[in-house]
Scaffold this motif. Sequence first.
Motif, PDB file in Angstrom:
ATOM      1  N   GLY A   1      98.885  49.037 126.911  1.00  0.00           N
ATOM      2  CA  GLY A   1      97.460  49.338 126.871  1.00  0.00           C
ATOM      3  C   GLY A   1      96.635  48.178 126.352  1.00  0.00           C
ATOM      4  O   GLY A   1      95.526  47.918 126.837  1.00  0.00           O
ATOM      5  N   ILE A   2      97.162  47.460 125.370  1.00  0.00           N
ATOM      6  CA  ILE A   2      96.463  46.288 124.836  1.00  0.00           C
ATOM      7  C   ILE A   2      96.367  45.202 125.901  1.00  0.00           C
ATOM      8  O   ILE A   2      95.319  44.564 126.072  1.00  0.00           O
ATOM      9  CB  ILE A   2      97.181  45.775 123.574  1.00  0.00           C
ATOM     10  N   PHE A   3      97.465  44.987 126.638  1.00  0.00           N
ATOM     11  CA  PHE A   3      97.435  44.006 127.726  1.00  0.00           C
ATOM     12  C   PHE A   3      96.360  44.381 128.751  1.00  0.00           C
ATOM     13  O   PHE A   3      95.591  43.528 129.210  1.00  0.00           O
ATOM     14  CB  PHE A   3      98.796  43.937 128.427  1.00  0.00           C
TER      15      PHE A   3
ATOM     16  N   GLN B   1      92.874  43.683 127.512  1.00  0.00           N
ATOM     17  CA  GLN B   1      92.560  42.254 127.527  1.00  0.00           C
ATOM     18  C   GLN B   1      92.126  41.797 128.917  1.00  0.00           C
ATOM     19  O   GLN B   1      91.218  40.975 129.053  1.00  0.00           O
ATOM     20  CB  GLN B   1      93.768  41.445 127.058  1.00  0.00           C
ATOM     21  N   VAL B   2      92.778  42.331 129.936  1.00  0.00           N
ATOM     22  CA  VAL B   2      92.393  41.983 131.305  1.00  0.00           C
ATOM     23  C   VAL B   2      90.995  42.519 131.611  1.00  0.00           C
ATOM     24  O   VAL B   2      90.154  41.824 132.191  1.00  0.00           O
ATOM     25  CB  VAL B   2      93.417  42.552 132.312  1.00  0.00           C
ATOM     26  N   GLU B   3      90.733  43.749 131.199  1.00  0.00           N
ATOM     27  CA  GLU B   3      89.440  44.367 131.483  1.00  0.00           C
ATOM     28  C   GLU B   3      88.303  43.714 130.704  1.00  0.00           C
ATOM     29  O   GLU B   3      87.156  43.727 131.153  1.00  0.00           O
ATOM     30  CB  GLU B   3      89.505  45.862 131.154  1.00  0.00           C
ATOM     31  N   CYS B   4      88.613  43.136 129.541  1.00  0.00           N
ATOM     32  CA  CYS B   4      87.573  42.566 128.674  1.00  0.00           C
ATOM     33  C   CYS B   4      87.604  41.043 128.661  1.00  0.00           C
ATOM     34  O   CYS B   4      87.135  40.421 127.702  1.00  0.00           O
ATOM     35  CB  CYS B   4      87.744  43.084 127.243  1.00  0.00           C
TER      36      CYS B   4
ATOM     37  N   SER C   1      85.911  38.785 130.125  1.00  0.00           N
ATOM     38  CA  SER C   1      84.612  38.112 130.010  1.00  0.00           C
ATOM     39  C   SER C   1      84.099  38.153 128.574  1.00  0.00           C
ATOM     40  O   SER C   1      83.516  37.178 128.079  1.00  0.00           O
ATOM     41  CB  SER C   1      83.590  38.756 130.952  1.00  0.00           C
ATOM     42  N   ASP C   2      84.322  39.273 127.877  1.00  0.00           N
ATOM     43  CA  ASP C   2      83.906  39.367 126.472  1.00  0.00           C
ATOM     44  C   ASP C   2      84.720  38.422 125.602  1.00  0.00           C
ATOM     45  O   ASP C   2      84.186  37.765 124.702  1.00  0.00           O
ATOM     46  CB  ASP C   2      84.079  40.806 125.966  1.00  0.00           C
ATOM     47  N   ILE C   3      86.026  38.354 125.869  1.00  0.00           N
ATOM     48  CA  ILE C   3      86.883  37.461 125.091  1.00  0.00           C
ATOM     49  C   ILE C   3      86.485  36.010 125.327  1.00  0.00           C
ATOM     50  O   ILE C   3      86.440  35.197 124.401  1.00  0.00           O
ATOM     51  CB  ILE C   3      88.362  37.690 125.464  1.00  0.00           C
ATOM     52  N   THR C   4      86.158  35.678 126.577  1.00  0.00           N
ATOM     53  CA  THR C   4      85.742  34.315 126.902  1.00  0.00           C
ATOM     54  C   THR C   4      84.467  33.951 126.160  1.00  0.00           C
ATOM     55  O   THR C   4      84.347  32.859 125.591  1.00  0.00           O
ATOM     56  CB  THR C   4      85.520  34.172 128.419  1.00  0.00           C
TER      57      THR C   4
ATOM     58  N   LEU D   1      81.442  41.061 120.160  1.00  0.00           N
ATOM     59  CA  LEU D   1      82.428  41.502 119.177  1.00  0.00           C
ATOM     60  C   LEU D   1      82.374  43.011 118.990  1.00  0.00           C
ATOM     61  O   LEU D   1      83.406  43.669 118.837  1.00  0.00           O
ATOM     62  CB  LEU D   1      82.186  40.792 117.839  1.00  0.00           C
ATOM     63  N   GLU D   2      81.168  43.559 119.021  1.00  0.00           N
ATOM     64  CA  GLU D   2      81.020  45.006 118.864  1.00  0.00           C
ATOM     65  C   GLU D   2      81.680  45.744 120.021  1.00  0.00           C
ATOM     66  O   GLU D   2      82.323  46.780 119.830  1.00  0.00           O
ATOM     67  CB  GLU D   2      79.536  45.362 118.787  1.00  0.00           C
ATOM     68  N   THR D   3      81.547  45.189 121.218  1.00  0.00           N
ATOM     69  CA  THR D   3      82.182  45.804 122.388  1.00  0.00           C
ATOM     70  C   THR D   3      83.697  45.789 122.248  1.00  0.00           C
ATOM     71  O   THR D   3      84.373  46.800 122.485  1.00  0.00           O
ATOM     72  CB  THR D   3      81.772  45.057 123.669  1.00  0.00           C
ATOM     73  N   LEU D   4      84.234  44.633 121.853  1.00  0.00           N
ATOM     74  CA  LEU D   4      85.683  44.528 121.698  1.00  0.00           C
ATOM     75  C   LEU D   4      86.185  45.433 120.582  1.00  0.00           C
ATOM     76  O   LEU D   4      87.254  46.040 120.694  1.00  0.00           O
ATOM     77  CB  LEU D   4      86.067  43.074 121.415  1.00  0.00           C
TER      78      LEU D   4
END
Length: 314
Positions: free
Chosen positions: A54-56, A59-62, A64-67, A78-81
């Motif tokens: 689920g974490i993997f 990470q794929v779905e988010c 753009s936020d991580i970038t 950060l709030e979204t993540l």
Amino acid sequence: MLSDPYNLWRYYEPPLSADEVATAESVSDPCHLKYATSENLLKANRAAESLLNGIFLTQVECVSDITALSTNKGPERLETLARYQAPHERCYTHLSIALRAFSLEMDPKPTQASSSEALQSLIKAFLIFKLYHSTIRLFLFCGPGTPGAPGAKLEDPKMGAYHRDALDLAERILQLGSPRTAPFTPVPSTTQPLFVVAYSGTPQSNRRRAIDLLRRYPRREGLWDTMFGAALCELIMAREREILAERRRESGADAYDGNTAETREEDDDEIVELLDRQCRTRVKFENERSARVTLWTWRECMAGQPGKIRRLQW
């Protein structure tokens, strides 16, 4: 029983509450297994494996936020993540409670060959649960038993220690070997946690050790092929050494060829900047033992640059 490999973690409950564990820690009798039963370990391992999946997926779905966060251009992300990670942390808390309960009874248990096959199966299931728990901690950036706490950065020695803990557990499990018959308690594979460390661990010495374990104990389990995983991670590390050499040349520092045998040990364990680490990997298999691999770093992904193409054989 639910068996969805991506959602099972959402429904996991430990065999007892945190308060009950605290009470049990003061009165527990390690000679009698009340919590570390085959059924409880099976449920916990399935939940832990599912949580890692689920974490993997998150990470794929988010990505753009991580970038955006990696470049400090989107602190509001950060709030979204954090919102996405909150359910993961809840499950991690439950897994941590279960680990405390299991440890009361399993940590004192022997692992000698003279132990019964049933007990050896339980011990292996317990160790694999600890391995997945340690691996999940790497993604949640949590201190031991403190989900949601501020995490360590890549250059923090704690991160290297966390990766080393996972490797120690994986090697201990692999040294136990495979049972002569079907195990009493089915368990997840050690391959996925080892690949996590080999792919993105720190420092480089931990990654090399993970690759060595993938090769030393070759196996194919579903889509996981340890020999392919080891070769792919070596390719990624070679690309990172190339980037380190490029950065040195750009800065006017003493340049070196990152692929030569003369590479200095201190350079080999140098922290690779986050933006120069692997972001995306595309693999096109050409036959059973070769593939065409395209590698993108975070920097290349954000700039919309084409990835670097490499041939891979294993």
